[in-house]
Enzyme design. Structure first.
Site, PDB file in Angstrom:
ATOM      1  N   GLU A  75     -14.849  77.285 -38.017  1.00  0.00           N
ATOM      2  CA  GLU A  75     -16.075  76.489 -38.293  1.00  0.00           C
ATOM      3  C   GLU A  75     -16.661  76.772 -39.651  1.00  0.00           C
ATOM      4  O   GLU A  75     -16.215  77.903 -40.238  1.00  0.00           O
ATOM      5  CB  GLU A  75     -17.102  77.165 -37.398  1.00  0.00           C
ATOM      6  CG  GLU A  75     -18.619  76.481 -37.647  1.00  0.00           C
ATOM      7  CD  GLU A  75     -19.669  77.462 -36.744  1.00  0.00           C
ATOM      8  OE1 GLU A  75     -20.600  76.935 -36.595  1.00  0.00           O
ATOM      9  OE2 GLU A  75     -19.151  78.618 -36.420  1.00  0.00           O
ATOM     10  N   CYS A  81     -18.141  77.858 -31.958  1.00  0.00           N
ATOM     11  CA  CYS A  81     -18.758  79.316 -31.962  1.00  0.00           C
ATOM     12  C   CYS A  81     -19.951  79.473 -30.747  1.00  0.00           C
ATOM     13  O   CYS A  81     -19.385  79.975 -29.836  1.00  0.00           O
ATOM     14  CB  CYS A  81     -19.548  79.403 -33.340  1.00  0.00           C
ATOM     15  SG  CYS A  81     -20.144  80.887 -33.937  1.00  0.00           S
ATOM     16  N   LYS A 136     -20.919  70.048 -32.600  1.00  0.00           N
ATOM     17  CA  LYS A 136     -21.111  71.310 -32.033  1.00  0.00           C
ATOM     18  C   LYS A 136     -22.416  70.967 -31.191  1.00  0.00           C
ATOM     19  O   LYS A 136     -23.394  70.308 -31.697  1.00  0.00           O
ATOM     20  CB  LYS A 136     -21.479  72.287 -32.938  1.00  0.00           C
ATOM     21  CG  LYS A 136     -21.885  73.607 -32.420  1.00  0.00           C
ATOM     22  CD  LYS A 136     -22.415  74.553 -33.508  1.00  0.00           C
ATOM     23  CE  LYS A 136     -22.598  75.950 -33.039  1.00  0.00           C
ATOM     24  NZ  LYS A 136     -22.754  76.791 -34.018  1.00  0.00           N
TER      25      LYS A 136
END
Length: 271
Positions: free
Chosen positions: A39, A141, A105
């Site tokens: 990321e 994440c 995300k």
């Protein structure tokens, strides 16, 4: 399926980071089918993201596409793209080997005193692709704290889930990272390939920001939750030959996806 995990340490310059991405992909791709970068490979957190964001047809993404084409590999790299409301999206570019798509995300890191949603807009869809007959799913994440995404990716055909991250440092956070990655592998009975930003402190540059700039600890976890390979905190590359058939064996042995029971909706609060 040979997987190369590149644990890089992104700086603040997208151009400099792209040069590192190109070099890392070229160096990691000797026989690799998939190269996974973290990321925020485009630029680290802790700086204004709007000025560095580029569309998916911009020069940064095109540079990654060129690196993927030269290496003959599927490359996954974290970048930032403009969102319609003036924020950015935290985007994974997924390109190479006949694939060209992206994942934004879904779950934003509004935790531990950091508010990602102040500058980042959430995505709105899970993403899976197929490479050489193997379903790949994607998460980023903080997504790792949400098991429903991982079981949903498995339902959509994923046998391997690629998880780029820039994990925040702090007491107990490294233990949480490993626990969560292993738990999501068990929830979904998928391989989970977790590619983190390196720890700045390992190169003598401790973070001077509360933003999540990485702790390293990239790892490859089997569908039964075993850590098969890992890195420490410093920058480096991990190459691992992954057998997708282990997903099928795990699902035969522990059929948690098949055994799920759909719970009824919760009743309204009394009164």
């Amino acid at each position: 399926m040979r997987i190369a995990v590149v644990q890089m340490l992104s700086g603040t310059s997208p151009a400099e980071n792209l040069r590192e991405v190109r070099a890392a992909v070229a160096g990691a791709a000797a026989g690799a089918d998939v190269v996974v970068l973290p990321e925020a490979a485009m630029a680290r957190f802790g700086i204004p993201l709007g000025p560095v964001a580029e569309p998916l047809d911009g020069p940064w993404a095109e540079g990654v596409r060129e690196a993927a084409a030269s290496a003959g590999a599927l490359v996954v790299a974290g970048m930032f793209t403009p969102a319609p409301d003036g924020r950015v999206r935290n985007t994974l570019l997924i390109t190479g080997r006949g694939v060209d798509t992206s994942y934004d995300k879904l779950h934003l890191f509004d935790a531990f005193g950091f508010a990602e949603s102040a500058t980042v807009a959430p995505g709105d869809r899970p993403v899976t692709v197929e490479l050489d007959g193997v379903g790949l799913g994607f998460a980023t994440c903080y997504d790792v704290r949400f098991p429903g995404l991982f079981t949903g990716l498995a339902d959509r055909g994923a046998r391997v889930i690629l998880l780029p991250a820039s994990w925040g440092a702090g007491p107990g956070k490294a233990r949480q990272w490993e626990l969560l990655v292993r738990a999501r592998a068990l929830d979904s009975t998928c391989w989970v390939v977790a590619a983190g930003q390196a720890d700045p402190a390992t190169v003598g540059d401790p973070p001077r920001t509360t933003a999540p700039t990485g702790i390293g600890n990239s790892m490859i976890v089997s569908p039964l939750g075993e850590v098969r390979a890992r890195l420490g905190g410093e920058p480096g590359t991990l190459v691992f030959d992954l057998d997708p058939a282990e997903t099928d064996a795990a699902r035969a042995a522990v059929p948690v996806l098949a055994n799920r029971v759909d719970l009824p909706p919760a009743p309204p609060p009394a009164g």
